[in-house]
Design an enzyme around this catalytic site. Structure first.
Site, short mmCIF file in Angstrom:
data_model
loop_
_atom_site.label_atom_id
_atom_site.label_comp_id
_atom_site.label_asym_id
_atom_site.label_seq_id
_atom_site.Cartn_x
_atom_site.Cartn_y
_atom_site.Cartn_z
N ILE A 61 0.83 -1.22 0.00
CA ILE A 61 0.00 0.00 0.00
C ILE A 61 0.86 1.26 0.00
CG2 ILE A 61 -2.07 -1.02 1.03
CD1 ILE A 61 -1.14 0.29 3.73
N THR A 135 -8.61 0.67 15.61
CA THR A 135 -8.64 -0.10 16.85
C THR A 135 -9.02 0.76 18.05
OG1 THR A 135 -7.14 -1.20 18.41
CG2 THR A 135 -6.12 0.33 16.91
N ASP A 136 -9.53 0.11 19.09
CA ASP A 136 -9.83 0.84 20.34
C ASP A 136 -8.54 1.22 21.08
OD1 ASP A 136 -9.07 -1.71 21.25
OD2 ASP A 136 -10.83 -2.01 22.50
N GLU A 137 -7.40 0.65 20.66
CA GLU A 137 -6.15 0.90 21.39
C GLU A 137 -5.70 2.36 21.27
OE1 GLU A 137 -3.23 -2.24 21.18
OE2 GLU A 137 -4.77 -3.68 20.64
N TYR A 160 2.45 0.54 18.10
CA TYR A 160 1.33 0.10 17.26
C TYR A 160 0.17 1.08 17.37
CZ TYR A 160 -3.05 -2.30 16.14
OH TYR A 160 -4.30 -2.61 15.64
N LYS A 164 -1.52 3.68 14.58
CA LYS A 164 -2.93 3.63 14.18
C LYS A 164 -3.60 4.98 14.46
CE LYS A 164 -5.04 0.63 12.75
NZ LYS A 164 -5.27 0.14 11.34
N TYR A 217 1.07 -12.72 30.47
CA TYR A 217 1.90 -11.57 30.83
C TYR A 217 1.46 -10.98 32.18
CZ TYR A 217 3.09 -11.39 25.78
OH TYR A 217 3.49 -11.68 24.50
P1 NAD Z 1 -3.25 -9.03 10.30
O1 NAD Z 1 -1.91 -8.68 10.83
O2 NAD Z 1 -3.81 -10.39 10.52
O3 NAD Z 1 -3.29 -8.78 8.72
C1 NAD Z 1 -2.71 -7.66 8.12
C2 NAD Z 1 -2.73 -7.87 6.61
O4 NAD Z 1 -2.19 -6.68 5.99
C3 NAD Z 1 -1.88 -9.03 6.13
O5 NAD Z 1 -2.56 -9.76 5.15
C4 NAD Z 1 -0.64 -8.38 5.55
O6 NAD Z 1 -0.02 -9.13 4.54
C5 NAD Z 1 -1.22 -7.07 5.03
N1 NAD Z 1 -0.21 -6.01 4.93
C6 NAD Z 1 0.68 -5.63 5.90
N2 NAD Z 1 1.45 -4.64 5.44
C7 NAD Z 1 1.03 -4.37 4.17
C8 NAD Z 1 1.43 -3.43 3.18
N3 NAD Z 1 2.42 -2.56 3.41
N4 NAD Z 1 0.77 -3.42 2.00
C9 NAD Z 1 -0.24 -4.30 1.75
N5 NAD Z 1 -0.63 -5.21 2.65
C10 NAD Z 1 -0.02 -5.24 3.84
O7 NAD Z 1 -4.22 -7.90 10.89
P2 NAD Z 1 -5.73 -8.03 11.38
O8 NAD Z 1 -5.75 -8.53 12.77
O9 NAD Z 1 -6.53 -8.70 10.32
O10 NAD Z 1 -6.13 -6.48 11.43
C11 NAD Z 1 -6.65 -5.81 10.27
C12 NAD Z 1 -6.93 -4.37 10.63
O11 NAD Z 1 -7.85 -4.29 11.71
C13 NAD Z 1 -5.67 -3.61 11.09
O12 NAD Z 1 -5.73 -2.31 10.53
C14 NAD Z 1 -5.81 -3.56 12.60
O13 NAD Z 1 -5.19 -2.41 13.13
C15 NAD Z 1 -7.32 -3.50 12.76
N6 NAD Z 1 -7.84 -4.07 14.01
C16 NAD Z 1 -7.47 -5.33 14.42
C17 NAD Z 1 -8.01 -5.86 15.58
C18 NAD Z 1 -7.66 -7.26 16.03
O14 NAD Z 1 -8.06 -7.66 17.13
N7 NAD Z 1 -6.96 -8.07 15.24
C19 NAD Z 1 -8.92 -5.12 16.34
C20 NAD Z 1 -9.26 -3.83 15.89
C21 NAD Z 1 -8.73 -3.32 14.73
P1 TYD Z 2 -2.88 -9.58 21.92
O1 TYD Z 2 -3.63 -10.74 21.37
O2 TYD Z 2 -1.45 -9.39 21.52
O3 TYD Z 2 -3.75 -8.28 21.58
P2 TYD Z 2 -3.59 -6.75 22.11
O4 TYD Z 2 -2.24 -6.58 22.70
O5 TYD Z 2 -3.73 -5.98 20.85
O6 TYD Z 2 -4.70 -6.52 23.08
O7 TYD Z 2 -2.93 -9.65 23.49
C1 TYD Z 2 -4.17 -9.71 24.21
C2 TYD Z 2 -3.84 -9.64 25.68
O8 TYD Z 2 -3.16 -10.85 26.05
C3 TYD Z 2 -2.92 -8.52 26.06
O9 TYD Z 2 -3.29 -8.01 27.34
C4 TYD Z 2 -1.55 -9.17 26.15
C5 TYD Z 2 -1.87 -10.57 26.60
N1 TYD Z 2 -0.98 -11.66 26.14
C6 TYD Z 2 -0.48 -12.59 27.04
O10 TYD Z 2 -0.75 -12.52 28.25
N2 TYD Z 2 0.32 -13.60 26.56
C7 TYD Z 2 0.63 -13.69 25.23
O11 TYD Z 2 1.41 -14.63 24.85
C8 TYD Z 2 0.11 -12.74 24.32
C9 TYD Z 2 0.45 -12.81 22.84
C10 TYD Z 2 -0.71 -11.73 24.81
#
Ligand code: NAD
Ligand code: TYD
Length: 356
Positions: A61, A135-137, A160, A164, A217
């Site tokens: 991207i 994200t809510d983060e 991170y 975002k 953790y």
């Molecule tokens: P993920 O890490 O599983 O997937 C990310 C995808 O983006 C991958 O397919 C990767 O190949 C692609 N990507 C990374 N860098 C790229 C680049 N430079 N160009 C094109 N493609 C690229 O992430 P996810 O968990 O599916 O999260 C997707 C979105 O949702 C993110 O923006 C994340 O911040 C947001 N989000 C995630 C969560 C969660 O709990 N996972 C919660 C809230 C918001």
């Molecule tokens: P994670 O899945 O990495 O999501 P986020 O940090 O975005 O919330 O972690 C979820 C929670 O679990 C977070 O409080 C960190 C904790 N955690 C562990 O305790 N052990 C682990 O091995 C991982 C990956 C996360």
């Protein structure tokens, strides 16, 4: 026919979204732009390769000429932007990629949309639309009480979440400055099929299945608000269809859990489904409290009343049911876990698409 650019469609949430969009938007063409980082797995979309309304493009991207060319070729009406570096622990180890993809990548997409949609007069309720998935983060960390709303001030605390937050601000600025028709969703922690086994839930499932230590953790009392991934995807579809341009919508599962509760629940369900460990011990015996994450946010919790009141969205699955579904999926797809962990999906990719 609508033409939708989805970025990061080979990742966890993106892949679930592409599958849902193909099914629920029969008049939409989907173009998936994904760089295929370690987190992007083309096998997540196996079966769609030859679908008449789907095109996969391997690319970054941040590559302005590629993104501009795709806008020209495809005439996108909508962008749903998932692509990101998404793991907090990796952002602590090496933030550079987070700045590049999450900030510069979002900027590149915004510029391409601004140029392509310049002069377009949006008709009421119609495209174009640029939906930024966040994200809510970005809101920081809560104490024992309270919820994040759409007006909670931003207070990101990890590389991170800071990257975002930065991308969210750019998206808002493009709306206010250039009138770009944007929408932002800020969602809580997702879980479900196709999540890379570095995040808490799939990591614990995989380790518990294989009799490995389960790292928790700190004191394990950090709280996350868990949402089943398909419910997040339905929220995005609602916002894409009917959200008000320029608005932010918080999305949450109404399922707050301490990490230790999540880990214990997974252990108990796996004991029930797969029997005890070969040592005769229950899986809870694998739990290890380890050094805390640097700057570990204590609690996240979402007030999702805006999306519920305005768009009628509610999560459909409670955590108890969602976690069972998720565990069943990982039990049935143990090959997928080994493939993503050893990178062997690249072989699959070469077979399906050839390197290009
Ligand atoms: P993920 O890490 O599983 O997937 C990310 C995808 O983006 C991958 O397919 C990767 O190949 C692609 N990507 C990374 N860098 C790229 C680049 N430079 N160009 C094109 N493609 C690229 O992430 P996810 O968990 O599916 O999260 C997707 C979105 O949702 C993110 O923006 C994340 O911040 C947001 N989000 C995630 C969560 C969660 O709990 N996972 C919660 C809230 C918001
Ligand atoms: P994670 O899945 O990495 O999501 P986020 O940090 O975005 O919330 O972690 C979820 C929670 O679990 C977070 O409080 C960190 C904790 N955690 C562990 O305790 N052990 C682990 O091995 C991982 C990956 C996360």
């Amino acid at each position: 026919m609508k033409s939708i650019l989805i970025t990061g469609g080979c990742g966890f949430i993106g892949a679930n979204f592409v599958r849902l969009a193909i099914e629920q938007l029969p008049a939409a063409r989907i173009v998936n732009l994904d760089k295929l980082t370690y987190a992007g797995n083309p096998e997540n979309l196996a079966g769609l390769e030859n679908h008449p309304r789907y095109r996969f493009v391997k690319g970054d991207i941040c590559d302005a000429s590629l993104v501009g060319r795709l806008f020209a070729e495809e005439g996108f009406d909508c962008v749903v932007h998932f692509a990101a570096e998404s793991h907090v622990d990796r952002s602590i180890e090496g933030p550079a990629e987070f700045i590049s993809t999450n900030i510069l990548g979002t900027f590149t997409l915004l510029e391409a949309a601004r140029k392509a949609w310049k002069g377009t007069v949006p008709l009421k309720g119609q495209s174009p639309r640029f939906l930024h998935v966040s994200t809510d983060e970005v809101y920081g960390s809560l104490g024992e009480t309270g919820y994040f709303t759409e007006t909670t001030p931003y207070d990101p605390r990890s590389p991170y979440s800071a990257s975002k937050a930065s991308s969210d601000h750019l998206v808002s600025a493009y709306h206010h400055t250039y009138g770009l028709p944007v929408l932002i969703t800020n969602c809580s922690n997702n879980y479900g099929p196709y999540q890379f086994p570095e995040k808490l839930i799939p990591l614990i499932i995989n380790n518990a299945l294989n009799g490995k230590d389960l790292p928790v953790y700190g004191d394990g009392k950090n709280v996350r608000d868990w949402l089943y991934v398909v419910d997040h995807c339905t929220a995005i579809l609602k916002v894409l269809g009917n959200g008000r341009i320029g608005e932010t919508y918080n999305v949450g599962g109404n399922s707050e859990k301490q990490n230790i509760e999540v880990v214990q629940t997974i252990c108990d369900i796996l004991d029930e489904k797969s029997g005890l460990l070969s040592s005769g011990q229950p899986r809870r015996s694998l739990i290890r409290f380890v050094k805390d994450r640097a700057g570990h946010d204590r609690r996240y919790a979402i007030d999702a009343s805006k999306i519920s009141d305005e768009l009628g969205w509610q999560p459909s699955l409670a955590f108890d049911e969602g976690i069972r579904r998720t565990i069943d999926w990982y039990l049935e797809n143990s090959d997928w876990i080994s493939a993503v962990l050893d990178g062997s999906y690249h072989t699959y990719y070469q077979k399906m698409y050839g390197e290009r």
